[in-house]
Design an enzyme around this catalytic site. Sequence first.
Site, PDB file in Angstrom:
ATOM      1  N   ASP A 222       0.854  -1.197   0.000  1.00 33.97           N
ATOM      2  CA  ASP A 222       0.000   0.000   0.000  1.00 33.97           C
ATOM      3  C   ASP A 222       0.887   1.243   0.000  1.00 33.97           C
ATOM      4  OD1 ASP A 222      -1.796   2.008   0.293  1.00 33.97           O
ATOM      5  OD2 ASP A 222      -2.530   1.391   2.269  1.00 33.97           O
TER       6      ASP A 222
ATOM      7  N   ALA B 216      -0.306   5.202  -9.000  1.00 32.75           N
ATOM      8  CA  ALA B 216      -0.523   6.614  -8.673  1.00 32.75           C
ATOM      9  C   ALA B 216      -1.923   6.794  -8.112  1.00 32.75           C
ATOM     10  CB  ALA B 216      -0.382   7.484  -9.934  1.00 32.75           C
TER      11      ALA B 216
ATOM     12  N   THR C 204      -4.953   8.696  -9.026  1.00 31.30           N
ATOM     13  CA  THR C 204      -5.310   9.331 -10.306  1.00 31.30           C
ATOM     14  C   THR C 204      -6.709   9.948 -10.343  1.00 31.30           C
ATOM     15  OG1 THR C 204      -6.062   7.201 -11.160  1.00 31.30           O
ATOM     16  CG2 THR C 204      -3.791   7.828 -11.667  1.00 31.30           C
TER      17      THR C 204
ATOM     18  N   ASP D 154       0.404  15.863 -17.529  1.00 30.38           N
ATOM     19  CA  ASP D 154       0.272  17.205 -18.095  1.00 30.38           C
ATOM     20  C   ASP D 154      -0.328  18.182 -17.081  1.00 30.38           C
ATOM     21  OD1 ASP D 154      -2.090  15.654 -18.241  1.00 30.38           O
ATOM     22  OD2 ASP D 154      -2.952  16.956 -19.766  1.00 30.38           O
TER      23      ASP D 154
ATOM     24  N   TYR E 194      -4.156  17.069  -7.388  1.00 26.66           N
ATOM     25  CA  TYR E 194      -3.508  15.988  -8.144  1.00 26.66           C
ATOM     26  C   TYR E 194      -2.268  16.528  -8.870  1.00 26.66           C
ATOM     27  CZ  TYR E 194      -2.780  12.804 -12.126  1.00 26.66           C
ATOM     28  OH  TYR E 194      -2.230  11.985 -13.080  1.00 26.66           O
TER      29      TYR E 194
ATOM     30  N   LYS F  54       1.737  15.518  -8.194  1.00 25.68           N
ATOM     31  CA  LYS F  54       2.642  14.978  -9.216  1.00 25.68           C
ATOM     32  C   LYS F  54       3.830  15.922  -9.431  1.00 25.68           C
ATOM     33  CE  LYS F  54       1.662  11.603 -11.377  1.00 25.68           C
ATOM     34  NZ  LYS F  54       1.844  10.133 -11.070  1.00 25.68           N
TER      35      LYS F  54
ATOM     36  N   TRP G 190      -4.305  12.312 -20.632  1.00 23.97           N
ATOM     37  CA  TRP G 190      -5.585  11.819 -21.142  1.00 23.97           C
ATOM     38  C   TRP G 190      -5.469  10.335 -21.555  1.00 23.97           C
ATOM     39  CZ3 TRP G 190      -8.460  16.002 -24.531  1.00 23.97           C
ATOM     40  CH2 TRP G 190      -8.435  17.232 -23.878  1.00 23.97           C
TER      41      TRP G 190
END
Length: 294
Positions: free
Chosen positions: A34, A59, A61, A101, A124, A128, A152
């Site tokens: 985890d 990740a 997401t 992105d 998010y 990142k 995407w």
Amino acid sequence: MKVLVFGRRGQVARALANSACEFELSFAGSDVLDLASADPDIAGLVAERKPDAVINAAAYTNVDRAETEIEACMRLNRDAPARMARVCAEADIPLAHFSTDYVFDGEKGSTYVEDDARNPLNVYGRSKAEGEAAIESIWAGGARVAVIRSSWVFSPGGPGFLQTMLRLARERDEVGVVADQWGCPTSAATCAGAALALVRQLLDRDAGAKGLFHAVGADAITWADFSEAIFAASAARGGPAVPVRRIATSDYKTAAVRPKDTRLSSVKLQAATDWRPPPLAEALAECFDQMELA
Ligand SMILES: NC(=O)c1ccc[n+]([C@@H]2O[C@H](COP(=O)([O-])OP(=O)(O)OC[C@H]3O[C@@H](n4cnc5c(N)ncnc54)[C@H](OP(=O)(O)O)[C@@H]3O)[C@@H](O)[C@H]2O)c1
């Protein structure tokens, strides 16, 4: 060569599993470790599996839920990759890690390159971006690390935008889709190919494969354009398809603010490796070929 992949059921992890690459891949999903826990034993897992390289396809997401699940998002997207980079550097093995992105604010007005300044708009993106920054401080010491920004992402199993569009097309006569946000839809297989190409060269100690790379699909379009491309591919196979009503971001409320234009250039990665991004129609066709359309 053995490659340890963090993530098992995710889009990119499954694309890696389907890639028929020359590596012996072993996967570590959330059931094995985890990564959102306070002290994930990444060093222990690496010592146990003894990989020659590591790919991090794990990740947090969910962009909207991240706005409230901040701690879990930061642990997975900032702290765990930093720890992976340290462990890999100490073991002198390459690491390929995925970013997004959404580290950009979308205000540039033209295609982003790797050196452009990060300025995320949501939790998010911030998680990142901070993960990238933490890793950069480690690769500055000479470690073999590649960070791959994609965008995407779609895949046969999803879940993601593609699956949402197909579900809505079964339920409705038309769908309203945002037509003022730009980006580059990227198949999970394209992401997997980028990671494998970089790992190959990092294993050969090619310094040109270290650092930050963009790896996105060849077409820069809006979400509305993407949904039309999905419906075209679906209709060609007898699957669901409905007309797309083009709407504005202001008509579609979400918990997280999205950047309006995150077109990325993948030129640097194409110069460094033999990886090439396929046209969207080709990537969608490959994806639909692996799907059951009821
Ligand atoms: N999806 C996109 O549109 C998009 C866009 C740009 C960049 N990216 C980046 O691309 C990479 C891959 O994304 P994806 O679309 O493949 O993601 P995904 O489908 O959401 O998969 C997430 C992966 O993370 C793992 N994971 C989640 N919580 C975990 C936890 N607590 N502990 C350990 N592992 C955990 C999952 O593990 P299990 O295997 O156990 O389920 C799964 O394999 C990520 O770095 C993402 O930020 C994605």
